[in-house]
Design a protein around this motif. Structure first.
Motif: not given
Length: 312
Positions: A204-205, A211-225
């Motif tokens: 969930e991190a 370029e934009r710094g930290y931002e909420p992870a997308t659901q697609e990225r969470k699923d891949a993780r």
């Protein structure tokens, strides 16, 4: 043809090498070691783990660059924690048995060395007679002294070797017991729990964008993780279940206590390391006790061997 293999039980090995073929320097440079007992090169600490792909790729690339043909046969499956622990216990028992046999051989060698020295000493003139300079007996006397001196040194070294192997055998005989000690098991359970929570949080991190710094992870990225970390989480949870069952058995048979902030309160006394202390504060994982000085001392609940309620 060289083949790098990996199984959870055997670890990472390489087949097809031979003495003087030029592979040794490459393998050493990539932190492989030669195992005399298995007559093969291996990656340290690879047994009971998944394959270390960066190390394997780096080794294969280096060998290929040196002109070798390299293939890999990597088994990604893992054994249960119960199987892993049974294997460790069996290997340790074999090691203890081998060391005990070595102790017998070394002690026999030390006894024989001492007997040789006694025989050499018996050939010396009685009463510590000095060497007669210029006498026809001088060369024989000096040779006898040299033999006695050399055999004494050999006897001392043999006795030292026997004592060192005996020390190693004694340490090895306690290894499994130490691994399953009450405090070690409790600490391992806490660490595994923390590792699992850390792994779950990583799914969930937030994602760091250059370029934009930290931002909420997308659901697609969470699923891949989640997919990527699933094997590790499964392994950690299996380990936690195993060690929790070990601790439950220790509590059931009285080997371990099961104190917590629910059973220990400020003002109670607890026994730690053979000494009794008054509890100042009961924390989530530790108790703070009065040391009799200007400071308190904290100790995990697993180290508490006895408990007396206040006024009891």
């Amino acid at each position: 043809m060289l083949t790098i293999t990996h199984t959870h039980e055997a670890g990472t090995l390489i087949e097809g090498t031979s003495r003087g073929d030029g592979t040794a320097d490459i393998l050493k440079a990539n932190r492989w070691r030669w195992g005399r007992s298995i007559s093969a090169w291996y990656v340290p600490n690879s047994r009971d783990h998944r394959p270390n792909h960066p190390t394997i790729r780096r080794t294969a690339d280096a060998l290929t660059a040196a002109g070798f043909e390299v293939t890999t046969e990597l088994d990604e499956s893992v054994r249960s924690t119960a199987e892993v622990e049974a294997g460790k216990i069996a290997r340790q028992a074999d090691r203890v048995a081998a060391l005990e046999q070595k102790v017998d051989r070394k002690q026999a060698a030390a006894d024989a060395a001492w007997q040789r020295h006694e025989a050499d000493a018996a050939r010396l003139p009685e009463g510590g007679e000095p060497v007669k300079i210029g006498h026809h007996s001088e060369p024989r006397h000096r040779r006898a002294l040299d033999r006695a001196h050399a055999s004494m040194g050999a006897s001392v070294q043999a006795d030292h070797d026997a004592n060192e192997v005996a020390r190693r055998a004694d340490e090895a005989s306690h290894t499994t017991g130490a691994r399953y000690s009450v405090v070690t098991v409790a600490n391992r359970i806490q660490k595994l729990g923390a590792d699992i929570r850390r792994a779950e949080r990583s799914i969930e991190a937030d994602y760091y964008h250059p370029e934009r710094g930290y931002e909420p992870a997308t659901q697609e990225r969470k699923d891949a993780r989640a997919v990527a970390i699933a094997p590790r989480l499964t392994e950690l949870r299996d380990q936690l279940t195993y060690w929790e069952s070990v601790r439950a058995e220790q509590i059931a048979d009285g080997t371990a206590t099961n104190y917590s902030r629910d059973t220990i309160k400020p003002g109670d006394t607890v026994k730690v390391g053979g000494y009794w202390y008054r509890v100042v504060r009961a924390n989530a994982k530790t108790v703070s006790v009065d040391t009799g000085h200007s400071w308190t001392q904290t100790t995990p609940y697993a180290k508490i061997t006895a408990h007396r309620p206040a006024g009891g």
